[in-house]
Design a protein around this motif. Structure first.
Motif, PDB file in Angstrom:
ATOM      1  N   ALA A  42      40.136  45.606  49.714  1.00  0.00           N
ATOM      2  CA  ALA A  42      40.249  44.150  49.861  1.00  0.00           C
ATOM      3  C   ALA A  42      38.925  43.539  50.332  1.00  0.00           C
ATOM      4  O   ALA A  42      38.513  42.473  49.857  1.00  0.00           O
ATOM      5  CB  ALA A  42      41.376  43.804  50.829  1.00  0.00           C
ATOM      6  N   LEU A  43      38.247  44.216  51.238  1.00  0.00           N
ATOM      7  CA  LEU A  43      36.952  43.731  51.720  1.00  0.00           C
ATOM      8  C   LEU A  43      35.921  43.747  50.585  1.00  0.00           C
ATOM      9  O   LEU A  43      35.129  42.810  50.437  1.00  0.00           O
ATOM     10  CB  LEU A  43      36.476  44.602  52.894  1.00  0.00           C
ATOM     11  N   PHE A  44      35.951  44.785  49.762  1.00  0.00           N
ATOM     12  CA  PHE A  44      35.056  44.863  48.612  1.00  0.00           C
ATOM     13  C   PHE A  44      35.320  43.697  47.659  1.00  0.00           C
ATOM     14  O   PHE A  44      34.391  43.010  47.226  1.00  0.00           O
ATOM     15  CB  PHE A  44      35.248  46.195  47.882  1.00  0.00           C
ATOM     16  N   VAL A  45      36.592  43.473  47.339  1.00  0.00           N
ATOM     17  CA  VAL A  45      36.940  42.385  46.423  1.00  0.00           C
ATOM     18  C   VAL A  45      36.464  41.052  46.980  1.00  0.00           C
ATOM     19  O   VAL A  45      35.867  40.244  46.256  1.00  0.00           O
ATOM     20  CB  VAL A  45      38.465  42.356  46.158  1.00  0.00           C
ATOM     21  N   GLU A  46      36.704  40.822  48.251  1.00  0.00           N
ATOM     22  CA  GLU A  46      36.321  39.547  48.864  1.00  0.00           C
ATOM     23  C   GLU A  46      34.822  39.290  48.776  1.00  0.00           C
ATOM     24  O   GLU A  46      34.394  38.198  48.425  1.00  0.00           O
ATOM     25  CB  GLU A  46      36.767  39.521  50.324  1.00  0.00           C
ATOM     26  N   HIS A  47      34.019  40.296  49.079  1.00  0.00           N
ATOM     27  CA  HIS A  47      32.577  40.072  49.211  1.00  0.00           C
ATOM     28  C   HIS A  47      31.731  40.512  48.012  1.00  0.00           C
ATOM     29  O   HIS A  47      30.585  40.090  47.891  1.00  0.00           O
ATOM     30  CB  HIS A  47      32.053  40.746  50.475  1.00  0.00           C
ATOM     31  N   VAL A  48      32.302  41.366  47.151  1.00  0.00           N
ATOM     32  CA  VAL A  48      31.535  41.873  46.007  1.00  0.00           C
ATOM     33  C   VAL A  48      32.153  41.427  44.691  1.00  0.00           C
ATOM     34  O   VAL A  48      31.466  40.928  43.810  1.00  0.00           O
ATOM     35  CB  VAL A  48      31.400  43.411  46.049  1.00  0.00           C
ATOM     36  N   GLY A  49      33.459  41.605  44.536  1.00  0.00           N
ATOM     37  CA  GLY A  49      34.132  41.195  43.304  1.00  0.00           C
ATOM     38  C   GLY A  49      35.303  42.101  42.980  1.00  0.00           C
ATOM     39  O   GLY A  49      35.509  43.138  43.601  1.00  0.00           O
ATOM     40  N   ASP A  50      36.080  41.682  41.984  1.00  0.00           N
ATOM     41  CA  ASP A  50      37.284  42.437  41.625  1.00  0.00           C
ATOM     42  C   ASP A  50      37.124  43.232  40.324  1.00  0.00           C
ATOM     43  O   ASP A  50      38.097  43.606  39.680  1.00  0.00           O
ATOM     44  CB  ASP A  50      38.496  41.514  41.533  1.00  0.00           C
ATOM     45  N   HIS A  51      35.889  43.516  39.954  1.00  0.00           N
ATOM     46  CA  HIS A  51      35.621  44.213  38.699  1.00  0.00           C
ATOM     47  C   HIS A  51      36.105  45.657  38.689  1.00  0.00           C
ATOM     48  O   HIS A  51      36.183  46.258  37.631  1.00  0.00           O
ATOM     49  CB  HIS A  51      34.125  44.136  38.351  1.00  0.00           C
ATOM     50  N   TRP A  52      36.461  46.234  39.822  1.00  0.00           N
ATOM     51  CA  TRP A  52      36.993  47.600  39.859  1.00  0.00           C
ATOM     52  C   TRP A  52      38.485  47.627  40.165  1.00  0.00           C
ATOM     53  O   TRP A  52      39.030  48.663  40.502  1.00  0.00           O
ATOM     54  CB  TRP A  52      36.239  48.447  40.883  1.00  0.00           C
ATOM     55  N   CYS A  53      39.173  46.479  40.061  1.00  0.00           N
ATOM     56  CA  CYS A  53      40.616  46.402  40.297  1.00  0.00           C
ATOM     57  C   CYS A  53      41.375  46.667  39.005  1.00  0.00           C
ATOM     58  O   CYS A  53      41.066  46.077  37.974  1.00  0.00           O
ATOM     59  CB  CYS A  53      41.019  45.008  40.774  1.00  0.00           C
ATOM     60  N   PHE A  54      42.403  47.512  39.091  1.00  0.00           N
ATOM     61  CA  PHE A  54      43.265  47.783  37.936  1.00  0.00           C
ATOM     62  C   PHE A  54      44.731  47.803  38.334  1.00  0.00           C
ATOM     63  O   PHE A  54      45.580  48.177  37.539  1.00  0.00           O
ATOM     64  CB  PHE A  54      42.871  49.137  37.309  1.00  0.00           C
ATOM     65  N   HIS A  55      45.038  47.400  39.552  1.00  0.00           N
ATOM     66  CA  HIS A  55      46.385  47.528  40.104  1.00  0.00           C
ATOM     67  C   HIS A  55      47.312  46.386  39.738  1.00  0.00           C
ATOM     68  O   HIS A  55      48.508  46.467  39.982  1.00  0.00           O
ATOM     69  CB  HIS A  55      46.335  47.667  41.625  1.00  0.00           C
ATOM     70  N   GLY A  56      46.796  45.321  39.173  1.00  0.00           N
ATOM     71  CA  GLY A  56      47.650  44.186  38.820  1.00  0.00           C
ATOM     72  C   GLY A  56      48.320  43.599  40.044  1.00  0.00           C
ATOM     73  O   GLY A  56      47.755  43.584  41.142  1.00  0.00           O
ATOM     74  N   GLU A  57      49.545  43.142  39.864  1.00  0.00           N
ATOM     75  CA  GLU A  57      50.282  42.478  40.943  1.00  0.00           C
ATOM     76  C   GLU A  57      50.884  43.447  41.950  1.00  0.00           C
ATOM     77  O   GLU A  57      51.488  43.017  42.920  1.00  0.00           O
ATOM     78  CB  GLU A  57      51.387  41.600  40.347  1.00  0.00           C
TER      79      GLU A  57
END
Length: 137
Positions: A79-94
């Motif tokens: 979550a900290l990575f997504v907040e400050h870097v981006g969500d380009h490595w997210c694949f979990h959906g909802e």
């Protein structure tokens, strides 16, 4: 760097990538080196295994079961990575909710904190097997 159990890959089951669900990538600077996945509904860390020498292709990843506390800690860092870097490595959906990326990302806020992070120790966790491919998104 994650502290892994010492194992012999030949003694472990090979797990097909279609038996895994990719949730997010933790380390992707030189390819997907570490990710959080689910196997049979269980949270796992999928970590590149170097077999005691330089990493060569084909890659092989260990699948290490995460405790609920370890999973929560991995989610917090994600979550900290997504907040400050981006969500380009997210694949979990909802299936996992976290704040969206900041409109003005500041990667140093993540990486400064991450440099201080205590090394993840899964050396006594159960190893479920190994895979030679990351699962599809």
């Amino acid at each position: 760097m994650t502290k892994l159990p010492e194992v012999e890959l030949a003694a472990l089951a090979k797990i097909a990538p279609d038996a895994l669900r990719l949730l997010w990538v933790n380390d992707g600077r030189d390819g997907r080196l570490e990710a959080v996945v689910e196997h049979a509904g269980q949270p796992c860390l999928m970590v590149l295994h170097d077999e005691g020498g330089p990493v060569e292709r084909p890659y092989r990843w260990l699948l290490v079961h995460l405790t609920s506390e370890q999973r929560a800690e991995e989610e917090r860092w994600h979550a900290l990575f997504v907040e400050h870097v981006g969500d380009h490595w997210c694949f979990h959906g909802e299936t996992l909710r976290h704040a969206p990326p900041s409109p003005e990302p500041d990667p140093t806020r993540f990486y400064d904190a991450y440099r201080e992070r205590r090394r993840l120790d899964v050396s006594t966790n159960a190893v479920l097997g190994w895979a030679d491919e990351m699962p599809a998104r």
